[in-house]
Scaffold this active site. Structure first.
Site, mmCIF file in Angstrom:
data_model
loop_
_atom_site.group_PDB
_atom_site.id
_atom_site.type_symbol
_atom_site.label_atom_id
_atom_site.label_comp_id
_atom_site.label_asym_id
_atom_site.label_seq_id
_atom_site.Cartn_x
_atom_site.Cartn_y
_atom_site.Cartn_z
ATOM 1 N N ILE A 1 0.854 -1.204 0.000
ATOM 2 C CA ILE A 1 0.000 0.000 0.000
ATOM 3 C C ILE A 1 0.882 1.244 0.000
ATOM 4 O O ILE A 1 1.672 1.449 0.933
ATOM 5 C CB ILE A 1 -0.917 0.057 1.239
ATOM 6 C CG1 ILE A 1 -1.709 -1.242 1.384
ATOM 7 C CG2 ILE A 1 -1.865 1.249 1.160
ATOM 8 C CD1 ILE A 1 -2.681 -1.249 2.540
ATOM 9 N N THR A 2 0.745 2.080 -1.025
ATOM 10 C CA THR A 2 1.509 3.334 -1.045
ATOM 11 C C THR A 2 0.689 4.421 -0.334
ATOM 12 O O THR A 2 -0.533 4.319 -0.234
ATOM 13 C CB THR A 2 1.843 3.772 -2.486
ATOM 14 O OG1 THR A 2 0.658 4.271 -3.128
ATOM 15 C CG2 THR A 2 2.430 2.637 -3.306
ATOM 16 N N GLY A 3 1.392 5.438 0.150
ATOM 17 C CA GLY A 3 0.694 6.513 0.874
ATOM 18 C C GLY A 3 0.054 5.981 2.137
ATOM 19 O O GLY A 3 -1.069 6.331 2.476
ATOM 20 N N ALA A 4 0.804 5.120 2.848
ATOM 21 C CA ALA A 4 0.211 4.419 3.993
ATOM 22 C C ALA A 4 0.531 5.088 5.324
ATOM 23 O O ALA A 4 0.248 4.532 6.370
ATOM 24 C CB ALA A 4 0.694 2.967 3.993
ATOM 25 N N SER B 1 -0.764 7.923 6.416
ATOM 26 C CA SER B 1 -1.912 8.614 7.025
ATOM 27 C C SER B 1 -3.163 8.341 6.198
ATOM 28 O O SER B 1 -3.113 7.637 5.175
ATOM 29 C CB SER B 1 -1.659 10.128 7.096
ATOM 30 O OG SER B 1 -1.646 10.681 5.793
ATOM 31 N N GLY B 2 -4.265 8.897 6.648
ATOM 32 C CA GLY B 2 -5.503 8.895 5.860
ATOM 33 C C GLY B 2 -6.026 7.505 5.533
ATOM 34 O O GLY B 2 -5.903 6.557 6.310
ATOM 35 N N TYR C 1 -5.001 18.739 -9.910
ATOM 36 C CA TYR C 1 -5.447 17.566 -9.156
ATOM 37 C C TYR C 1 -6.449 16.744 -9.970
ATOM 38 O O TYR C 1 -6.318 15.522 -10.080
ATOM 39 C CB TYR C 1 -6.069 18.014 -7.822
ATOM 40 C CG TYR C 1 -6.539 16.853 -6.969
ATOM 41 C CD1 TYR C 1 -5.616 15.960 -6.408
ATOM 42 C CD2 TYR C 1 -7.893 16.643 -6.714
ATOM 43 C CE1 TYR C 1 -6.047 14.890 -5.618
ATOM 44 C CE2 TYR C 1 -8.324 15.585 -5.935
ATOM 45 C CZ TYR C 1 -7.389 14.715 -5.389
ATOM 46 O OH TYR C 1 -7.813 13.644 -4.613
HETATM 47 N N1 LIG Z 1 -9.488 12.692 1.281
HETATM 48 C C1 LIG Z 1 -10.364 12.739 0.286
HETATM 49 O O1 LIG Z 1 -11.451 13.321 0.408
HETATM 50 C C2 LIG Z 1 -10.053 12.061 -1.016
HETATM 51 C C3 LIG Z 1 -11.034 12.071 -2.005
HETATM 52 C C4 LIG Z 1 -10.768 11.450 -3.218
HETATM 53 C C5 LIG Z 1 -9.552 10.828 -3.426
HETATM 54 N N2 LIG Z 1 -8.601 10.834 -2.443
HETATM 55 C C6 LIG Z 1 -7.322 10.174 -2.731
HETATM 56 O O2 LIG Z 1 -6.953 9.346 -1.660
HETATM 57 C C7 LIG Z 1 -5.540 9.134 -1.680
HETATM 58 C C8 LIG Z 1 -5.011 9.214 -0.250
HETATM 59 O O3 LIG Z 1 -5.251 10.499 0.259
HETATM 60 P P1 LIG Z 1 -5.765 10.795 1.735
HETATM 61 O O4 LIG Z 1 -7.044 11.513 1.606
HETATM 62 O O5 LIG Z 1 -5.668 9.596 2.594
HETATM 63 O O6 LIG Z 1 -4.698 11.917 2.158
HETATM 64 P P2 LIG Z 1 -3.447 11.902 3.139
HETATM 65 O O7 LIG Z 1 -3.858 11.600 4.542
HETATM 66 O O8 LIG Z 1 -2.766 13.209 2.889
HETATM 67 O O9 LIG Z 1 -2.556 10.704 2.598
HETATM 68 C C9 LIG Z 1 -1.776 10.839 1.452
HETATM 69 C C10 LIG Z 1 -0.636 9.850 1.529
HETATM 70 O O10 LIG Z 1 0.162 9.982 0.342
HETATM 71 C C11 LIG Z 1 1.515 10.202 0.733
HETATM 72 N N3 LIG Z 1 2.227 11.017 -0.250
HETATM 73 C C12 LIG Z 1 1.904 12.240 -0.725
HETATM 74 N N4 LIG Z 1 2.845 12.669 -1.590
HETATM 75 C C13 LIG Z 1 3.800 11.681 -1.660
HETATM 76 C C14 LIG Z 1 5.029 11.539 -2.352
HETATM 77 N N5 LIG Z 1 5.521 12.505 -3.130
HETATM 78 N N6 LIG Z 1 5.715 10.386 -2.182
HETATM 79 C C15 LIG Z 1 5.275 9.424 -1.357
HETATM 80 N N7 LIG Z 1 4.129 9.499 -0.655
HETATM 81 C C16 LIG Z 1 3.402 10.634 -0.803
HETATM 82 C C17 LIG Z 1 1.419 10.898 2.074
HETATM 83 O O11 LIG Z 1 2.656 10.781 2.736
HETATM 84 P P3 LIG Z 1 3.117 11.831 3.880
HETATM 85 O O12 LIG Z 1 2.542 11.336 5.169
HETATM 86 O O13 LIG Z 1 4.588 11.743 3.835
HETATM 87 O O14 LIG Z 1 2.594 13.194 3.495
HETATM 88 C C18 LIG Z 1 0.291 10.092 2.706
HETATM 89 O O15 LIG Z 1 0.760 8.858 3.183
HETATM 90 C C19 LIG Z 1 -4.974 10.182 -2.641
HETATM 91 O O16 LIG Z 1 -4.618 9.555 -3.854
HETATM 92 C C20 LIG Z 1 -6.146 11.135 -2.865
HETATM 93 O O17 LIG Z 1 -6.110 11.749 -4.133
HETATM 94 C C21 LIG Z 1 -8.830 11.432 -1.239
#
Ligand SMILES: NC(=O)c1ccc[n+]([C@@H]2O[C@H](COP(=O)([O-])OP(=O)(O)OC[C@H]3O[C@@H](n4cnc5c(N)ncnc54)[C@H](OP(=O)(O)O)[C@@H]3O)[C@@H](O)[C@H]2O)c1
Length: 282
Positions: free
Chosen positions: A8-11, A13-14, A164
């Site tokens: 899982i990438t981006g793991a 947070s969130g 975005y």
């Molecule tokens: N939240 C929403 O409402 C929503 C809605 C639609 C889609 N999404 C999608 O859901 C996915 C996860 O987002 P989230 O809402 O859970 O937000 P989040 O809490 O900000 O999580 C984003 C994750 O991606 C990582 N990340 C960002 N840039 C990176 C980079 N350059 N290299 C490696 N890791 C990176 C962050 O790492 P760090 O901890 O190091 O920052 C974090 O682990 C995203 O693809 C987003 O587009 C979210």
């Protein structure tokens, strides 16, 4: 999910973190990917503590660097003899137009090319592990996305949401094209919108916009755990075995935007993306 290996990438947070906890609870062997060593180690400890599983490890990669993505793929290939589920989830927004070390607009590079390159480098491993699944986290925002191959990186005018939504349209096009290319291999490819989720995603928004986002959207936000549930569904639901080329919202497969269903556009995006990351187009 017992015995299955899930990356899982981006793991850190969130929704990525929450999906990791739930999949670990269900017995999957979890590999978390983060870019910051401390945050990633903390996420690993949190997933272990909350799931009670010891089958959790981590790898590091900043997806804004193609060299880093290639070295992540090499490490995955050397550490794991199988990969049952790849979750492409890392992503964010960027208030200003910035170029990566590879000279590419950051939102497109991280949110789309990061998924594209990593997935392609792990495809043979996924095929050897079939039945396997590729889960791509897109967004309902893809419906407002546009693609202009003459100005992919917004040199002629940048706006945070334009960048975005373009990257998220690219996610759905990529997942669909991948499904077509993987037909008959036993590897499925689907994309999803997790809902409007209360996470760190807007940390890259301009300072003035953050209170506005909270006021306007907070009443509609779901928790990260609820948002992560769609990832878990696409990664683990036995009812989705063999289901491929679909886009999910609220746990249901729905039609994505007309542009996202354009097969010629998807093929062109694949070819352009392959060139941008130095892979063969076929
Ligand atoms: N939240 C929403 O409402 C929503 C809605 C639609 C889609 N999404 C999608 O859901 C996915 C996860 O987002 P989230 O809402 O859970 O937000 P989040 O809490 O900000 O999580 C984003 C994750 O991606 C990582 N990340 C960002 N840039 C990176 C980079 N350059 N290299 C490696 N890791 C990176 C962050 O790492 P760090 O901890 O190091 O920052 C974090 O682990 C995203 O693809 C987003 O587009 C979210």
């Amino acid at each position: 999910m017992r015995g299955k290996t899930v990356l899982i990438t981006g793991a850190t947070s969130g929704i990525g973190l929450e999906a990791a906890v739930e999949l670990a609870r269900r017995g999957a062997r979890i590999a978390l990917v983060g870019r910051d060593p401390e945050r990633t180690e903390a996420a690993e400890a949190a997933v272990m503590a909350r799931s009670g599983s010891r089958e959790v490890s981590h790898l590091l990669c900043d997806f804004s660097s193609q060299t880093a993505v290639r070295s992540l793929a090499r490490e995955v290939l050397s550490r794991f003899d199988r990969l049952d589920v790849l979750v492409n989830n890392a992503g964010g927004v960027n208030k200003k137009r910035r170029l990566t070390v590879d000279g590419i607009e950051t939102t497109f590079a991280v949110n789309h090319l990061g998924y594209f390159l990593l997935t392609n480098l792990l495809l043979d491993l996924l095929k050897r592990s079939a039945p396997a699944r590729i889960v791509t986290v897109a967004s309902i925002g893809h419906r407002r996305g546009t693609l202009d191959f003459d100005d992919l990186g917004f040199e002629r005018g940048y706006a945070i949401m334009k960048a975005y939504t373009r990257s998220k349209l690219a996610n759905v096009l990529f997942a669909n094209e991948l499904a077509r290319r993987l037909a008959g291999t036993g590897v499925t490819s689907n994309s999803l919108h997790p809902g409007s989720v209360n996470t760190n995603i807007w940390s890259g928004a301009p300072l003035w916009a953050k209170p506005l986002i909270q006021i306007l959207f907070r009443p509609f936000f779901i928790s990260a755990q609820e948002g992560g549930a769609t990832i878990v569904q696409l990664a683990a639901d036995p009812a989705l075995e063999g289901v491929t080329g679909k886009y999910f919202e609220k746990g249901v497969a729905v039609e994505p935007a007309p542009l996202a269903r354009d097969e010629a556009l998807a093929r062109r995006l694949w070819e352009v993306s392959a060139r941008m990351v130095g892979l063969p187009a076929s």
